[in-house]
Design a protein around this motif. Sequence first.
Motif, PDB file in Angstrom:
ATOM      1  N   GLU A 130      44.387  43.127  32.415  1.00 58.68           N
ATOM      2  CA  GLU A 130      43.930  42.825  33.845  1.00 58.68           C
ATOM      3  C   GLU A 130      45.107  42.412  34.327  1.00 58.68           C
ATOM      4  O   GLU A 130      46.071  41.677  34.169  1.00 58.68           O
ATOM      5  N   LEU A 131      45.305  43.003  35.681  1.00 63.26           N
ATOM      6  CA  LEU A 131      46.298  42.665  36.735  1.00 63.26           C
ATOM      7  C   LEU A 131      45.787  42.264  37.996  1.00 63.26           C
ATOM      8  O   LEU A 131      45.520  43.045  38.900  1.00 63.26           O
ATOM      9  N   PRO A 132      45.594  40.891  38.072  1.00 68.32           N
ATOM     10  CA  PRO A 132      44.979  40.376  39.126  1.00 68.32           C
ATOM     11  C   PRO A 132      45.885  40.511  40.299  1.00 68.32           C
ATOM     12  O   PRO A 132      47.180  40.092  40.263  1.00 68.32           O
ATOM     13  N   ARG A 133      45.493  40.844  41.564  1.00 67.21           N
ATOM     14  CA  ARG A 133      46.051  40.544  42.772  1.00 67.21           C
ATOM     15  C   ARG A 133      45.966  39.258  43.280  1.00 67.21           C
ATOM     16  O   ARG A 133      46.611  38.772  43.959  1.00 67.21           O
ATOM     17  N   SER A 134      44.625  38.942  43.263  1.00 65.36           N
ATOM     18  CA  SER A 134      44.215  37.459  43.771  1.00 65.36           C
ATOM     19  C   SER A 134      42.904  37.006  42.814  1.00 65.36           C
ATOM     20  O   SER A 134      42.208  37.757  42.050  1.00 65.36           O
ATOM     21  N   GLY A 135      42.978  35.778  42.985  1.00 65.69           N
ATOM     22  CA  GLY A 135      42.016  35.288  42.014  1.00 65.69           C
ATOM     23  C   GLY A 135      42.398  34.867  40.419  1.00 65.69           C
ATOM     24  O   GLY A 135      43.648  34.973  40.126  1.00 65.69           O
ATOM     25  N   ARG A 136      41.687  34.071  39.880  1.00 61.75           N
ATOM     26  CA  ARG A 136      41.812  33.563  38.451  1.00 61.75           C
ATOM     27  C   ARG A 136      40.673  34.016  37.621  1.00 61.75           C
ATOM     28  O   ARG A 136      39.464  33.985  37.785  1.00 61.75           O
TER      29      ARG A 136
END
Length: 384
Positions: A130-136
């Motif tokens: 997972e490579l999140p740009r925004s959020g958790r």
Amino acid sequence: MSDRSTESEPDKQPAEVPGKQPPLERRRWPRQSDVQATSPSSAPPALTPLRFSTRELTPAEQFHAWRAHMAPLVEVTLPDDKSLDDGFLANQTAWYLGKLLIVQQRVPAHSYIRSRAMLRLSPIDHWYVELPRSGRAWTEVDRRVAESGPDKLAFRSLGYPYRGRTTDSDTILLFMPYDLLADDAGLLEAANNSTLSGNLATLLINYVHGIESNLSRLTAEELPRIVHTIRDMVVACVSSSVAPATATLPNMGMMERAHRYIHSNLQSDTLTPDSICRALGISRTRLYQLFGASGGVLNYIRKRRLLAAYADLSDPTNNRPISEIAEAAGFDLAANFTRAFSHEFGFSPREIRKAGAAEHPVPPAAPPERRGETFGDWLNALGH
């Protein structure tokens, strides 16, 4: 470990000084400019995206559509303070790079669970990042919780049950079949549900973002090199995050030995649970425990043989009759092989052979125009 086939401009070597050894060559990750520069203008783009969106549905229908799309992989639920009438605007765009699936995903907050019952119905045991740009997101595996966010990547296996929740998020997901990472299976099993951070994680993020901006222009010749570069970067990130003692757990070593034995004897008529037990020196009960999360050892072998058959049929230099490939995959009747193959990949064996003979590299995916595809179908089609 796989050969790292990356290109970069050669470093200028300083003049040699008599009696002094020359400096060691430095290995660098490819830069975004390297990706753009390697695309020959004469070669046509190789990738056609698959898309899923709830945008065209009414708010009350949107979450039902998302739940059905994700049902083969996870069961999803809304947060307690949300209702169906609030809507659920979700978007996914998937790109097959052969042995790598890149998914661009935007979803509202929700919870998810991949249960043991779901694992028994699915042979999918891919790894994903997972490579999140925004959020958790917070995901629990075997009572250990990993948090992912823009500064923290998550590394996880689909071969084990998990549960968690996410806030509204914009994320890139990298899915890789087990075989792509088989050389480092012991290390990766020990690192399941790990959080990846630091300099190597930052390099991986930057490289994937560079790839992402060029997905619609990549050519077939470039895909294997990109896939193996990402593979090596993921292994490097995981290696830096796992304590050395953890990677030598007895359970992890036995699982790696079992996978290696199966892969080495995939074409053998004598590959059975009994032969695996004798080779590894374990009981049938122990073997079934190892593969319980993958739907059983026989299910795992069948899946691997079908994937090997796909690779043979898509190879334009492989002229073996389909009947021989079916027999090598463990099917006595061609009709049974065709039925199982078509159910697994969405294409018949003849369609795959025809595409390979035309020298049009086609990743194992259902045609974009097909309706009713689920996220499970996308993962099932991921190349061997």
